[in-house]
Design a protein around this motif. Structure first.
Motif, PDB file in Angstrom:
ATOM      1  N   TYR A   1       0.837  -1.200   0.000  1.00  0.00           N
ATOM      2  CA  TYR A   1       0.000   0.000   0.000  1.00  0.00           C
ATOM      3  C   TYR A   1       0.874   1.253   0.000  1.00  0.00           C
ATOM      4  O   TYR A   1       0.655   2.191  -0.772  1.00  0.00           O
TER       5      TYR A   1
ATOM      6  N   TRP B   1       0.962   3.637  -3.443  1.00  0.00           N
ATOM      7  CA  TRP B   1       0.105   4.828  -3.473  1.00  0.00           C
ATOM      8  C   TRP B   1       0.530   5.984  -2.559  1.00  0.00           C
ATOM      9  O   TRP B   1       0.219   7.130  -2.842  1.00  0.00           O
ATOM     10  N   VAL B   2       1.196   5.705  -1.437  1.00  0.00           N
ATOM     11  CA  VAL B   2       1.499   6.778  -0.493  1.00  0.00           C
ATOM     12  C   VAL B   2       2.550   7.713  -1.086  1.00  0.00           C
ATOM     13  O   VAL B   2       3.515   7.282  -1.708  1.00  0.00           O
ATOM     14  N   HIS B   3       2.321   9.019  -0.875  1.00  0.00           N
ATOM     15  CA  HIS B   3       3.243  10.041  -1.381  1.00  0.00           C
ATOM     16  C   HIS B   3       4.652   9.784  -0.833  1.00  0.00           C
ATOM     17  O   HIS B   3       4.816   9.462   0.352  1.00  0.00           O
TER      18      HIS B   3
ATOM     19  N   CYS C   1      -1.872  10.427  -0.851  1.00  0.00           N
ATOM     20  CA  CYS C   1      -1.700   9.374  -1.851  1.00  0.00           C
ATOM     21  C   CYS C   1      -1.569  10.012  -3.229  1.00  0.00           C
ATOM     22  O   CYS C   1      -2.159  11.072  -3.490  1.00  0.00           O
TER      23      CYS C   1
ATOM     24  N   TYR D   1      -5.691  11.554   2.395  1.00  0.00           N
ATOM     25  CA  TYR D   1      -6.394  10.372   2.892  1.00  0.00           C
ATOM     26  C   TYR D   1      -6.274  10.309   4.409  1.00  0.00           C
ATOM     27  O   TYR D   1      -5.410  10.955   5.014  1.00  0.00           O
TER      28      TYR D   1
END
Length: 730
Positions: free
Chosen positions: A254, A258-260, A292, A301
């Motif tokens: 995850y 997706w995480v910045h 994200c 988020y």
């Protein structure tokens, strides 16, 4: 509920736990018990109301979650059961019950999916009536017991708004009745369409949670993740629904996908098992806010982690529920609001700086020509041998002082509205201050034949610590007003009283200024401290003024944490009473601050002044008093002269503030930094910048005192004595 991938429904797991108090017959059922507890924990955490009840005549409630208790304003489950009678009928407002039951029966009879949607009113525990939306599912049981499970949300605002919007369109009663019927029919059609769409969404249990687009169960001990509800994006982490995965792998993927990049390290730290256990051991839930990157776009988020599944008394956190939701709109709105506040604050600061700069420049520009007027008046007196000319000069001086007084008060009241006063604590003698202020108003009193008497029988100790300048200004304003608005041949009584406060060792000093002048009417008393308010105008009283003196006086008294009170009777006189708490001061305990004063005769002064007229006046006046004068046109020249001087060449620097090349405060700082015997020479600011902030800025720049233009030699000599005494103490 239609769960195609389940062998058993949620009720098959949940009802034994709810109805049998967790008693199961076999070890195999232990697994079902654990699953049921996890499901119950999830339902307790979801934000919407949820209830299960028997689909028979009793309509007995089997279970209601915490959110439903909140909707009914109940603190406990027992309160909820008592309020509703423990039945579905008890939930529904009596006026809506028959319609609701008919609609539910009709919908589950017509459709194969056994789903229903109804709206009705409820009455909360506190008596408040609310509208709710009811999404129900009829579930046949294996043993002949049938049930409804229902998701309930508060829809008061939505339904009320729809009805009010339509009601406002009606003009008269007849049209209202016809239109209302039409609206009801139209609303029913709209509701039918909405119902069909909502019922499709209710076919899966994901409809129970409306806040989180993804929900995952996790077992920290076994490092397992079981998806319950997944967004389109998170589906790619699992090959099929309800497939178990390693929780650490899910977290890592995850974050990686997706995480910045700037949030990954923090996110990974907050998803470490030890961190999760520590947070959930102290709090029931905790949130992680992060960004994200989705299709090249950065969105905000939030991830919710909640501990569930632990037995009562069991140590540690073992199972958790994880929810993910988009908060981009909320965060963007918050950031926008924050930026607006920061912009508004910055504009206010800029406006405040501009205002203070304007006031400082106005003070400088107004005082500069007045300084020339008073200076030349003083020089002209030496030349005037004719008594008539001296009389003219007296009148010019009087008029000039009136103008100066008005300028000072207008500028000070404007300044005080945007700046707080700062107290400058120093030792002083109350009677010395009072006598000095009386001496300043004596010419006016003599002209009007007004006598001034001072009474100090109740004053035990006149030596105190406090803000000498502010007290002097208060006394000057009150005594000057007592003389100004007195009749010819009148009198002014000034009484000073002292009361010792124990155990604080402070004293409350009360100053009473009483006159037998024109007095103040009852109507004006209530507004006497308001700015620009005068009881008598110039035409009637013959006295000039701005109506600001008492406003400034009250603000000065309040700055010293004191009080001011007025008693007056029209035609009889006025009494102003000021009370201020001050610390006693014992001069005999400070051998350095004795009575010895510096010898100023023949003192060598360096005047730093860029204005030729001011320099000419100041030089001639000070030379008449026996001072030896040298001059510098700006701060840079002054620094160079001090740097080149030998010890004894200068005894004092009299420094202007606003000058070209180098201003006075910068020059003072440069002199203080010199490795030179004269780096500690007393420096006194003589400036047309006369605000409190100007005085503080001069002291912070290393100057010993700040006095205002026009030049008052008595004030200057007093400042010189104070500066040399303070330097000697250091």
């Amino acid at each position: 509920m239609n769960n195609g991938s389940y062998e058993k429904s949620i009720l098959d797991y949940l009802l034994p736990l709810l109805e049998n108090d967790g008693e199961f017959d076999s070890a195999e059922s232990s697994e079902a018990l654990n699953a049921a507890r996890q499901i119950r924990a999830l339902i307790d955490e979801i934000p919407g109301g949820f209830v299960i009840y028997h689909a028979d005549k009793s309509e007995k409630i089997v279970y209601a979650n915490k959110a439903l208790l909140d909707i009914f304003a109940c603190k406990t489950y027992s309160e909820f059961i008592k309020l509703t009678g423990g039945t579905f009928r008890g939930l529904v407002h009596p006026d809506d019950l028959d319609r609701v039951e008919d609609e539910i029966l009709a919908q589950i009879s017509e459709g194969d999916d056994k789903l229903d949607y109804v709206e009705y009113r409820i009455t909360r525990k506190d008596g408040v009536m609310r509208w709710v939306e009811d999404y129900g599912h009829y579930v046949p049981g294996n043993n002949g017991d049938n049930f409804f499970y229902v998701f309930i949300t508060d829809a008061t605002e939505k339904i009320t708004k729809q009805l009010l919007e339509r009601a406002t369109l009606l003009n008269d009663q007849k049209e209202k009745e016809q239109r209302l019927q039409s609206l009801i029919e139209e609303y029913d059609k709209e509701r039918t369409l909405i119902r069909q769409e909502d019922l499709q969404r209710l076919k899966v249990i994901e409809g129970l949670s409306m806040n989180y687009d993804s929900i995952i169960y996790a077992d920290l001990d076994q490092n397992l993740a079981l998806p319950y509800r997944l967004s389109t994006r998170l589906v790619s982490l699992f090959t099929k629904r309800f497939e178990e995965r390693e929780l650490t792998w899910v977290f890592d993927e995850y974050i990686k996908r997706w995480v910045h990049p700037d949030d990954r390290e923090d996110m990974a730290a907050k998803l470490a098992f030890d961190y999760i256990r520590n947070e959930l051991s102290e709090n029931k839930t905790y949130n992680i806010n992060y960004r994200c990157v989705i299709n090249g776009k950065t969105l905000y988020y939030q991830m919710l982690l909640a501990g569930v599944g632990s037995e009562e008394g069991e140590d540690g956190v073992h199972q958790i529920v994880i929810g993910c939701r988009v908060t981009d709109d909320e965060v963007q709105q918050e950031l926008k609001h924050k930026q607006l506040l920061e912009d508004a604050l910055e504009k206010a600061k800029i406006a405040d700086i501009a205002k203070n700069t304007f006031l400082s420049n106005m003070s400088h520009d107004m005082r500069t020509p007045l300084n020339a007027i008073f200076g030349y008046l003083q020089l002209a007196r030496k030349m005037a041998e004719n008594d008539a000319v001296q009389t003219y000069l007296d009148k010019i001086e009087f008029a000039g002082k009136e103008i100066l007084d008005m300028v000072e008060k207008v500028l000070e009241i404007t300044y005080s509205e945007s700046q707080d006063y700062t107290l400058n604590e120093q030792p002083f003698n109350i009677l010395d201050v009072l006598n000095h202020e009386i001496e300043k108003v004596s010419p006016r009193a003599k002209k009007k034949d007004v006598s001034i008497a001072v009474h100090t029988d109740m004053l035990a100790n006149a030596d105190v610590m406090g803000d000498k300048d502010k007290l002097a200004q208060v006394l000057n304003n009150l005594v000057d007003n007592a003389v100004k608005y007195n009749k010819k041949g009148g009198k002014v009584d000034i009484t000073v009283m002292q009361k010792v406060n124990l155990p604080e060792f402070t004293s409350t000093f009360t100053f009473e200024v009483k006159d037998n002048g024109v007095g103040i009417s009852e109507e004006a008393i209530g507004h006497i401290f308001d700015p620009f308010v005068r009881e008598h105008n110039t035409t009637l009283s013959g006295e000039y003024g701005t109506g600001l003196g008492l406003t400034i006086t009250k603000r000065l008294v309040q700055a010293m944490n004191g009080t001011i009170h007025v008693d007056s009777k029209l035609g009889t006189g006025t009494t102003f009473t000021v009370s201020i708490s001050l610390l006693p001061y014992m001069p005999e305990l400070d051998p350095i601050l004795g009575d010895e004063e510096p010898n100023i005769e023949g003192m060598k002064i360096l005047i730093v002044e860029d204005n030729e007229i001011n320099l000419e006046i100041e030089t001639e006046i000070l030379e008449d008093f026996g001072f030896n004068i040298d001059s510098a046109e700006n701060g840079q020249i002054a620094v160079d002269k001090v740097k080149a001087a030998k010890k004894g060449d200068y005894d004092l620097v009299l420094m202007d503030i606003q000058m070209p090349v180098m201003d006075g405060r910068t020059a003072a700082r440069e002199i203080r930094k010199l490795n030179h015997p004269l780096s500690t020479i007393p420096i006194i600011a003589l400036s047309a910048n006369a605000f409190e902030s100007d005085r503080i800025a001069s002291l912070e720049a290393g100057m010993d005192a700040h006095i205002n233009k026009p030049l008052d030699v008595d004030v200057l000599i007093q400042a010189i004595h104070s500066a040399f005494t303070t330097r000697k103490k250091r």
